[in-house]
Write an enzyme that holds these catalytic residues in place. Sequence first.
Site, PDB file in Angstrom:
ATOM      1  N   GLY A   1       0.673  -5.057   1.045  1.00  0.00           N
ATOM      2  CA  GLY A   1      -0.563  -5.176   0.268  1.00  0.00           C
ATOM      3  C   GLY A   1      -0.341  -5.818  -1.084  1.00  0.00           C
ATOM      4  O   GLY A   1      -1.270  -6.412  -1.649  1.00  0.00           O
TER       5      GLY A   1
ATOM      6  N   GLU B   1      -0.500  -9.404  -0.385  1.00  0.00           N
ATOM      7  CA  GLU B   1      -1.896  -9.733  -0.067  1.00  0.00           C
ATOM      8  C   GLU B   1      -2.751  -9.759  -1.324  1.00  0.00           C
ATOM      9  O   GLU B   1      -3.628 -10.615  -1.480  1.00  0.00           O
ATOM     10  CB  GLU B   1      -2.439  -8.714   0.948  1.00  0.00           C
ATOM     11  CG  GLU B   1      -1.759  -8.858   2.307  1.00  0.00           C
ATOM     12  CD  GLU B   1      -2.099  -7.725   3.268  1.00  0.00           C
ATOM     13  OE1 GLU B   1      -1.930  -6.544   2.883  1.00  0.00           O
ATOM     14  OE2 GLU B   1      -2.536  -8.008   4.391  1.00  0.00           O
TER      15      GLU B   1
ATOM     16  N   GLU C   1       5.019  -4.917   7.060  1.00  0.00           N
ATOM     17  CA  GLU C   1       4.301  -3.834   7.745  1.00  0.00           C
ATOM     18  C   GLU C   1       4.834  -3.561   9.150  1.00  0.00           C
ATOM     19  O   GLU C   1       4.803  -2.422   9.639  1.00  0.00           O
ATOM     20  CB  GLU C   1       2.797  -4.169   7.826  1.00  0.00           C
ATOM     21  CG  GLU C   1       2.063  -4.121   6.504  1.00  0.00           C
ATOM     22  CD  GLU C   1       2.052  -5.437   5.742  1.00  0.00           C
ATOM     23  OE1 GLU C   1       2.877  -6.326   6.056  1.00  0.00           O
ATOM     24  OE2 GLU C   1       1.217  -5.579   4.833  1.00  0.00           O
TER      25      GLU C   1
ATOM     26  N   ALA D   1       0.858  -1.182   0.000  1.00  0.00           N
ATOM     27  CA  ALA D   1       0.000   0.000   0.000  1.00  0.00           C
ATOM     28  C   ALA D   1       0.895   1.233   0.000  1.00  0.00           C
ATOM     29  O   ALA D   1       2.052   1.184   0.443  1.00  0.00           O
ATOM     30  CB  ALA D   1      -0.901  -0.024   1.225  1.00  0.00           C
TER      31      ALA D   1
HETATM   32  N1  CO8 Z   1       4.563   3.163  -0.857  1.00  0.00           N
HETATM   33  C1  CO8 Z   1       4.936   4.314  -1.438  1.00  0.00           C
HETATM   34  N2  CO8 Z   1       6.066   4.460  -2.182  1.00  0.00           N
HETATM   35  C2  CO8 Z   1       6.838   3.375  -2.329  1.00  0.00           C
HETATM   36  C3  CO8 Z   1       6.540   2.139  -1.729  1.00  0.00           C
HETATM   37  C4  CO8 Z   1       5.325   2.045  -0.963  1.00  0.00           C
HETATM   38  N3  CO8 Z   1       4.902   0.898  -0.388  1.00  0.00           N
HETATM   39  N4  CO8 Z   1       7.511   1.268  -2.025  1.00  0.00           N
HETATM   40  C5  CO8 Z   1       8.401   1.910  -2.803  1.00  0.00           C
HETATM   41  N5  CO8 Z   1       8.000   3.188  -2.980  1.00  0.00           N
HETATM   42  C6  CO8 Z   1       8.684   4.246  -3.743  1.00  0.00           C
HETATM   43  C7  CO8 Z   1       9.883   4.787  -2.999  1.00  0.00           C
HETATM   44  O1  CO8 Z   1       9.488   5.760  -2.070  1.00  0.00           O
HETATM   45  C8  CO8 Z   1      10.690   5.359  -4.139  1.00  0.00           C
HETATM   46  O2  CO8 Z   1      10.132   6.598  -4.525  1.00  0.00           O
HETATM   47  P1  CO8 Z   1      11.123   7.828  -4.882  1.00  0.00           P
HETATM   48  O3  CO8 Z   1      11.893   7.358  -6.081  1.00  0.00           O
HETATM   49  O4  CO8 Z   1      10.175   8.942  -5.192  1.00  0.00           O
HETATM   50  O5  CO8 Z   1      11.973   8.033  -3.705  1.00  0.00           O
HETATM   51  C9  CO8 Z   1      10.427   4.388  -5.291  1.00  0.00           C
HETATM   52  O6  CO8 Z   1       9.218   3.681  -4.938  1.00  0.00           O
HETATM   53  C10 CO8 Z   1      11.524   3.350  -5.453  1.00  0.00           C
HETATM   54  O7  CO8 Z   1      11.721   2.752  -4.204  1.00  0.00           O
HETATM   55  P2  CO8 Z   1      13.167   2.574  -3.531  1.00  0.00           P
HETATM   56  O8  CO8 Z   1      14.068   3.703  -3.946  1.00  0.00           O
HETATM   57  O9  CO8 Z   1      12.971   2.358  -2.074  1.00  0.00           O
HETATM   58  O10 CO8 Z   1      13.647   1.233  -4.258  1.00  0.00           O
HETATM   59  P3  CO8 Z   1      14.674   0.162  -3.697  1.00  0.00           P
HETATM   60  O11 CO8 Z   1      14.923  -0.769  -4.832  1.00  0.00           O
HETATM   61  O12 CO8 Z   1      15.819   0.794  -3.031  1.00  0.00           O
HETATM   62  O13 CO8 Z   1      13.843  -0.636  -2.531  1.00  0.00           O
HETATM   63  C11 CO8 Z   1      11.936  -1.760  -1.614  1.00  0.00           C
HETATM   64  C12 CO8 Z   1      12.739  -1.398  -2.881  1.00  0.00           C
HETATM   65  C13 CO8 Z   1      12.750  -2.687  -0.739  1.00  0.00           C
HETATM   66  C14 CO8 Z   1      10.670  -2.480  -2.068  1.00  0.00           C
HETATM   67  C15 CO8 Z   1      11.595  -0.496  -0.827  1.00  0.00           C
HETATM   68  O14 CO8 Z   1      11.017   0.455  -1.730  1.00  0.00           O
HETATM   69  C16 CO8 Z   1      10.601  -0.696   0.274  1.00  0.00           C
HETATM   70  O15 CO8 Z   1      10.962  -1.201   1.325  1.00  0.00           O
HETATM   71  N6  CO8 Z   1       9.326  -0.293   0.079  1.00  0.00           N
HETATM   72  C17 CO8 Z   1       8.294  -0.386   1.076  1.00  0.00           C
HETATM   73  C18 CO8 Z   1       7.796  -1.795   1.236  1.00  0.00           C
HETATM   74  C19 CO8 Z   1       6.750  -1.865   2.325  1.00  0.00           C
HETATM   75  O16 CO8 Z   1       6.982  -1.548   3.462  1.00  0.00           O
HETATM   76  N7  CO8 Z   1       5.518  -2.314   1.954  1.00  0.00           N
HETATM   77  C20 CO8 Z   1       4.424  -2.437   2.875  1.00  0.00           C
HETATM   78  C21 CO8 Z   1       3.620  -1.187   2.883  1.00  0.00           C
HETATM   79  S1  CO8 Z   1       2.322  -1.207   4.137  1.00  0.00           S
HETATM   80  C22 CO8 Z   1       1.106  -2.143   3.447  1.00  0.00           C
HETATM   81  O17 CO8 Z   1       1.215  -2.637   2.333  1.00  0.00           O
HETATM   82  C23 CO8 Z   1      -0.100  -2.352   4.253  1.00  0.00           C
HETATM   83  C24 CO8 Z   1      -1.176  -3.048   3.434  1.00  0.00           C
HETATM   84  C25 CO8 Z   1      -2.458  -2.911   4.128  1.00  0.00           C
HETATM   85  C26 CO8 Z   1      -3.616  -2.948   3.146  1.00  0.00           C
HETATM   86  C27 CO8 Z   1      -4.882  -2.726   3.860  1.00  0.00           C
HETATM   87  C28 CO8 Z   1      -6.054  -2.607   2.929  1.00  0.00           C
HETATM   88  C29 CO8 Z   1      -7.330  -3.108   3.482  1.00  0.00           C
END
Ligand code: CO8
Length: 258
Positions: free
Chosen positions: A109, A112, A132, A65
């Site tokens: 998400g 999921e 998360e 998400a």
């Molecule tokens: N949300 C928003 N932006 C994101 C997300 C995310 N989940 N993941 C990556 N991005 C963005 C980064 O901010 C970055 O943007 P920018 O270039 O503007 O800085 C761009 O994507 C590229 O990301 P990275 O530079 O971080 O890329 P890396 O290759 O270095 O890392 C990762 C990749 C490991 C995937 C890293 O981006 C990361 O850890 N992302 C977050 C993963 C995460 O925590 N996901 C869980 C989110 S919480 C959730 O999903 C709850 C779900 C609940 C649903 C409920 C509904 C009912």
Amino acid sequence: MSYENILVETVERVAVITLHRPKALNALNDALMDELGDALLRFDADEAIGCIVITGTDKAFAAGADIGMMAGYSYMDVYKGDYVTRNWETLRRVRKPVIAAVAGYALGGGCELAMMCDIILAADNARFGQPEVKLGTMPGAGGTQRLPRAVAKAKAMELCLTGRMMDADEAERAGLVSRIVPLAELRDEALRTAATVAGYSLPIVMMIKESVNAAYESTLAEGVHLERRLFHATFATEDQKEGMQAFVEKRAPAFRHR
Ligand code: CO8
């Protein structure tokens, strides 16, 4: 509805929905989820479609998400369902088979969403996780429920409590994904699999999906009872007559209800 966060196309009887926020690794914001829900229901209602594929980019199916979007939400924002939680369960209303073709990250998400699909095909670079906990929150779209059913409790608990990712090999060994294919072949293989499913009788395919899903939501006795009733129901279809007659006559079946 016009789409800005997903791409849609059809290849014969297969619909392909590509999550399309590549710069944000397909982070799932409300706009994307609204569009995905709309496209899914549209294809589910479209008689020309027999199977749906959801995919992303080579780098990310979806990295979860959208954290930036969620960061400022209050309890009431999310509890009332106006944000984040709206439209996440739309996929469960789809009665046609849905295949997740996962390359790269399927996190939070994103994992999921893949688990809500009926089949997960993984590219060899796929990585799955529920990170998360690192953000001070927890899975909210079925991660703590579907992951233990897919990979058993110990591994699901470890992934949810540590935020560790598992690679495609581990995910296949654990039973989360049905098959691993080389990244370059993921799309073609997903289309081939979807075309196979879409080539069969649609009502029969829908009954099979309903019956397999019942294995997760009922006792064994209830599930077997439903399966028996649906099996009986197939005998009321022209396609059962055609399928069996074609076998007897040593020819390919021509299913009418596709
Ligand atoms: N949300 C928003 N932006 C994101 C997300 C995310 N989940 N993941 C990556 N991005 C963005 C980064 O901010 C970055 O943007 P920018 O270039 O503007 O800085 C761009 O994507 C590229 O990301 P990275 O530079 O971080 O890329 P890396 O290759 O270095 O890392 C990762 C990749 C490991 C995937 C890293 O981006 C990361 O850890 N992302 C977050 C993963 C995460 O925590 N996901 C869980 C989110 S919480 C959730 O999903 C709850 C779900 C609940 C649903 C409920 C509904 C009912």
